[in-house]
Write a protein that holds these residues in place. Structure first.
Motif, short mmCIF file in Angstrom:
data_model
loop_
_atom_site.label_atom_id
_atom_site.label_comp_id
_atom_site.label_asym_id
_atom_site.label_seq_id
_atom_site.Cartn_x
_atom_site.Cartn_y
_atom_site.Cartn_z
N LEU A 21 -1.27 -7.26 0.40
CA LEU A 21 -2.04 -6.35 -0.43
C LEU A 21 -1.12 -5.28 -1.00
N LYS A 22 -1.34 -4.97 -2.27
CA LYS A 22 -0.63 -3.87 -2.91
C LYS A 22 -1.69 -2.93 -3.48
N ASP A 23 -1.67 -1.70 -3.02
CA ASP A 23 -2.63 -0.70 -3.46
C ASP A 23 -1.83 0.51 -3.93
N GLY A 24 -1.54 0.56 -5.23
CA GLY A 24 -0.63 1.59 -5.74
C GLY A 24 0.76 1.34 -5.19
N ASP A 25 1.32 2.33 -4.51
CA ASP A 25 2.64 2.17 -3.91
C ASP A 25 2.57 1.65 -2.48
N PHE A 26 1.36 1.50 -1.98
CA PHE A 26 1.18 1.08 -0.58
C PHE A 26 1.08 -0.43 -0.49
N THR A 27 1.84 -1.02 0.43
CA THR A 27 1.79 -2.47 0.63
C THR A 27 1.45 -2.78 2.07
N THR A 32 -5.84 -9.45 9.05
CA THR A 32 -6.69 -8.55 9.84
C THR A 32 -6.43 -7.10 9.46
N ALA A 33 -5.16 -6.73 9.32
CA ALA A 33 -4.81 -5.36 8.93
C ALA A 33 -5.37 -5.05 7.54
N ILE A 34 -5.31 -6.03 6.63
CA ILE A 34 -5.83 -5.84 5.28
C ILE A 34 -7.34 -5.63 5.30
N LEU A 35 -8.05 -6.45 6.09
CA LEU A 35 -9.51 -6.30 6.20
C LEU A 35 -9.89 -4.92 6.74
N LEU A 36 -9.19 -4.48 7.76
CA LEU A 36 -9.49 -3.17 8.35
C LEU A 36 -9.20 -2.05 7.36
N TYR A 37 -8.10 -2.17 6.64
CA TYR A 37 -7.74 -1.16 5.64
C TYR A 37 -8.81 -1.07 4.56
N LEU A 38 -9.23 -2.24 4.04
CA LEU A 38 -10.22 -2.25 2.97
C LEU A 38 -11.56 -1.71 3.44
N SER A 39 -11.94 -2.04 4.69
CA SER A 39 -13.22 -1.56 5.21
C SER A 39 -13.23 -0.04 5.33
N ARG A 40 -12.08 0.55 5.67
CA ARG A 40 -11.99 2.01 5.78
C ARG A 40 -11.92 2.66 4.40
N LYS A 41 -11.11 2.10 3.53
CA LYS A 41 -10.91 2.70 2.20
C LYS A 41 -12.21 2.72 1.40
N TYR A 42 -12.95 1.61 1.45
CA TYR A 42 -14.15 1.50 0.61
C TYR A 42 -15.43 1.84 1.36
N ASN A 43 -15.26 2.40 2.57
CA ASN A 43 -16.42 2.89 3.32
C ASN A 43 -17.53 1.84 3.37
N THR A 44 -17.17 0.65 3.82
CA THR A 44 -18.14 -0.44 3.88
C THR A 44 -19.23 -0.14 4.91
#
Length: 206
Positions: A21-27, A32-44
């Motif tokens: 995953l690339k989110d701006g400058d963050f990679t 599993t780490a990507i799923l957890l990151y997305l769930s936190r970022k987008y307040n699922t």
């Protein structure tokens, strides 16, 4: 921004792995780490990765167990039945598949008895990331003709509940490539690529 293709994965992940995953400058690498990151970022919705500390710990517990058990066995069915024969030009001995299926069967028994039990989903009455991670891996044997849900009614009912919770159309759209993986056997592979990859693939199963 979002998960990269395999072509760009080396630029995103130092491990050169997909998904990445690339989110701006963050990679970030590792699904599993990507799923957890997305769930936190987008307040699922909370049920995916609960704010309740004990429910969250149950999701974490499953994700830790999953890696060394379901993930260690289920994807090998796809390699044995489709991908390795495609690159080596010859089928693997049937005992190799039997060995993997026996390991997977043990993991599925533990999955049902330790995690699923008599609950609707892994951590209770609502679907979570644990169920999502599990189902993605368990659909891989189905795609190559190893129906692991057959003769396992508890597992089959759980799969149906996951399908309903995600939405049947989205569920099958997400697994379309896996469910049609056998069609890969019809494509032509460059001989030099075969020569390079065959020994690498064989090592994966040792």
């Amino acid at each position: 921004s979002g998960p990269s293709s395999s072509q760009g994965a080396g630029k995103v992940s130092l491990l050169k792995k997909v998904p990445a995953l690339k989110d701006g400058d963050f990679t970030l690498a590792e699904c599993t780490a990507i799923l957890l990151y997305l769930s936190r970022k987008y307040n699922t919705p909370d049920h995916w990765y609960p704010s309740d500390i004990q429910k969250r710990a149950q999701v974490d517990e499953y994700l830790s167990w999953h890696h060394a058990n379901i993930r260690a066995n289920a994807p090998k069915t796809m390699w044995i039945k489709v991908l390795i024969p495609l690159f080596t030009g010859q089928p693997l001995p049937s005992e190799k598949l039997q060995e993997v299926m026996e390991g997977l069967s043990t993991s599925l028994k533990q999955f049902e008895e330790r995690f699923l039990q008599d609950k609707a989903f892994i951590i209770g009455s609502e679907i979570s990331l644990a169920d999502l991670v599990a189902i993605v891996e368990l659909m891989q044997p189905v795609g190559v003709g190893c129906d692991i849900f057959e003769d396992r009614p508890r597992l089959m009912e759980w799969r149906r509940r996951v399908e309903d919770a995600v939405g049947k159309e989205l569920f099958f759209q997400a697994h379309e490539m896996i469910l049609n993986i056998k069609e890969l056997s019809n494509i032509q592979i460059d001989p030099q690529l075969k020569e390079h990859l065959a020994p690498v693939l064989m090592k994966m199963l040792k």
